[in-house]
Design an enzyme around this catalytic site. Structure first.
Site, short mmCIF file in Angstrom:
data_model
loop_
_atom_site.label_atom_id
_atom_site.label_comp_id
_atom_site.label_asym_id
_atom_site.label_seq_id
_atom_site.Cartn_x
_atom_site.Cartn_y
_atom_site.Cartn_z
N ASP A 375 -6.97 -5.23 -4.44
CA ASP A 375 -6.72 -4.78 -5.83
C ASP A 375 -6.82 -3.28 -5.85
O ASP A 375 -7.57 -2.69 -5.08
CB ASP A 375 -7.71 -5.39 -6.81
CG ASP A 375 -7.15 -5.51 -8.24
OD1 ASP A 375 -6.10 -4.92 -8.55
OD2 ASP A 375 -7.80 -6.18 -9.04
N THR A 376 -6.27 -2.74 -6.82
CA THR A 376 -6.08 -1.30 -6.91
C THR A 376 -6.55 -0.80 -8.26
O THR A 376 -6.55 -1.54 -9.23
CB THR A 376 -4.59 -0.98 -6.71
OG1 THR A 376 -4.18 -1.49 -5.46
CG2 THR A 376 -4.29 0.50 -6.79
#
Length: 568
Positions: A375-376
């Protein structure tokens, strides 16, 4: 980050039947007004990080100082999407020179790990977890490179808020608690994770106070000793010893040799606006390729959410992603023909492959002759001097590899999973090579002046999301908040520049967020598209727009995340 559909979180639905139309615009998907402020603006995926960024700018810090402070805090507050064990990319508008500058803060693969090793192990793909997908983390180097050029406050002051929250604790936000709970069963077997990222073996719950004293100590060492405290000091030695003891290859020498680089952003024009991305090893130019193809259609006569809108978007995406799979890689090993790929002439050629009546089932990349040869976190800040920062940072798959060196309080990324274990491919694994990257910041200028700093995280959704934001703003007349809240399209199952997927042969899958009319879905199916409903894989968006006359900032942070846009 590689997103997984959030089928258990119905609160994220944008279905028109569940909410009244906006009182001003009449649009079903508008959730709130834009935030407007005269001096400074910050938009991040966590309200506390947004407030940290604003406080830094109130104390005289630049937009870069604010972005670093927010990113450091998000490593504590949103470890499901970020942390100093990952990579960083940024685009900065420098008001003194009137130019955009880019920074590629991605790390390289271990020098001692070879393709022969994977082949001898019988591996066809690099595992997503554990020691093998770990590459050098580039985030901290990125902080100091940006700060050296554009910082105003001492780094000790910039990192102080994150250190304080790490020692005193902060209440965990709702969406982050959800993803954290999903990560714990997968990552707990890896050494150091359970001890440093769980509460008695479970994830912290929504609203529960979370402290990370190990991270506070690590950040304090960096604040006191600078960049080299991370890459050449005790932190690097701890990381090297940890991987040596746990079957890994990342070494002290790999960390000591790391260096990110300043790069020139690249752009294309779209109906009078210039859209800017960073060149490979990232995937940003896929958005520019899509926009070039879509510019050939008159969207003043094509309604948002119509079958024509969705069909043309999906087909343009297929064309761009075929080139993405073939050409995007570390330019030090395999230079891509970027200028040709993002040219209008090339888009004109590729556009001829699109039919108005049926979808493309398979797409080949442009040939060398044609080309002249998850995830970012995303955040954006803007200060009173006109500096604007577009910054994205990630550990890749959620909380990364699961490998958490003792006493450091962070997890190493698993970005090396993006390499291909196939000889002759541009993205083939090699020692000291940067893997293909999904994380991309974006920027829009108009008439040579800053218009908007924006980004949308989420693996392969990112270039698709960038294009949808630009179209929503330019083609469909939405404001900054509406552009992010509008229901999104994601197309899946193209050929990838990684080893996990085979070539598309059936046209792939069109995923539509709640809010698209049933008539559109039916018409797409009649054309031959495979349409699915999915709730979660549409990314997270933040943006800041600057009025060129008044200098007033407009901010937006969408409803799918815990985030906040705020200014003063």
């Amino acid at each position: 980050m590689l997103l997984v559909p959030m089928l258990l979180v119905p609160m994220l639905s944008l279905a028109p039947s569940l909410q009244a139309a906006d009182r001003i615009t009449g649009r079903d998907f508008a959730t709130r007004s834009e935030v407007i402020a005269p001096h400074a603006m910050a938009a991040t995926s966590h309200p506390l990080a947004t407030q940290i960024a604003l406080d830094v700018m109130r104390r005289g810090g630049s937009a870069v100082d604010a972005a670093i402070a927010a990113n450091a805090a998000l490593g504590l507050m949103e470890p499901t999407g970020s942390g100093m064990g990952g990579d960083l990319f940024a685009i900065v508008w420098d008001p003194k020179t009137g130019k955009l500058l880019g920074y590629n803060g991605s790390g390289r693969s271990p020098k001692s790990l070879t393709l022969d090793y994977f082949e001898k192990q019988g591996l066809k793909d690099i595992p997503p977890l554990g020691p093998l997908p770990v590459s050098v983390p580039g985030a901290v180097d990125g902080w100091f490179a940006l700060h050296q050029r554009f910082g105003s406050l001492p780094m000790k002051d910039v990192l102080a808020p994150a250190i304080r929250y790490a020692r005193e604790g902060h209440p965990v936000a709702e969406t982050i608690a959800y993803y954290w709970a999903r990560s714990v069963p997968r990552l707990s077997p890896y050494p150091g994770f359970k001890e440093q990222f769980t509460v008695d073996g479970r994830a912290p719950r929504t609203g529960e106070l979370w402290k990370n004293p190990n991270l506070a100590d690590t950040l304090q060492k960096i604040a006191d000793g600078g960049r080299d405290a991370f890459y050449k000091g005790d932190i690097a030695r701890t990381i090297g010893a940890y991987f040596q003891a746990n079957g890994g290859f990342l070494s002290y020498e790999d960390l000591a040799a790391h260096q990110g680089e300043w790069v020139e952003p690249v752009s294309t024009s779209y109906r009078g606006y210039d859209v800017w991305e960073l060149p490979p090893n990232g995937q940003g130019i896929a958005a520019l390729q899509m926009l070039n193809v879509l510019e050939g259609y008159d969207f003043s006569k094509i309604a948002y959410g119509s079958p024509e809108h969705v069909h043309l978007f999906v087909e343009a995406k297929k064309l761009a992603f075929a080139d993405r799979a073939r050409w995007y890689a570390d330019p030090a090993f395999q230079p891509a023909p970027v200028a040709r790929l993002i040219s209008k002439a090339y888009a004109d050629q590729r556009r001829k492959l699109i039919s108005s009546d049926k979808p493309l089932r398979e797409v080949q990349p442009g040939t060398p002759a044609e080309l002249d040869q998850g995830d970012t976190i995303y955040l954006t800040t803007a200060d009173s001097n006109g500096m604007m920062v577009s910054l994205i940072q990630s550990n890749y798959r959620g909380m990364g590899s699961g490998m958490a060196p003792p006493g450091l309080g962070f997890i190493l990324q698993d970005r090396g999973e993006m390499f291909v274990l196939r000889r002759g491919h541009p993205n083939t694994y090699a020692p000291g090579k940067r893997p293909f990257q999904t994380i991309i910041p974006a920027f829009i200028t108009k008439d040579g002046k800053p218009f908007a700093s924006f980004g949308l995280m989420g693996g392969a959704m990112q270039p698709q999301g960038h294009v949808q934001i630009v179209m929503n703003l330019v083609d469909f007349g939405m404001n900054l908040q509406e552009a992010g809240d509008a229901p999104r399209i994601q197309h899946e199952n193209d050929t990838e520049p990684t080893g996990q997927n085979t070539a598309m042969s059936d046209g792939g899958v069109v995923q539509l967020e709640n809010g698209f009319p049933y008539e559109t879905i039916r018409a797409l199916m009649d054309k031959g598209h495979h349409v699915e409903w999915a709730l979660g894989p549409y990314g997270g968006y933040q943006a800041i727009r600057r009025d060129p006359q008044s200098g007033v900032y407009f901010g937006a942070s969408e409803s799918r995340k815990d985030g906040q846009a705020a200014g003063y």
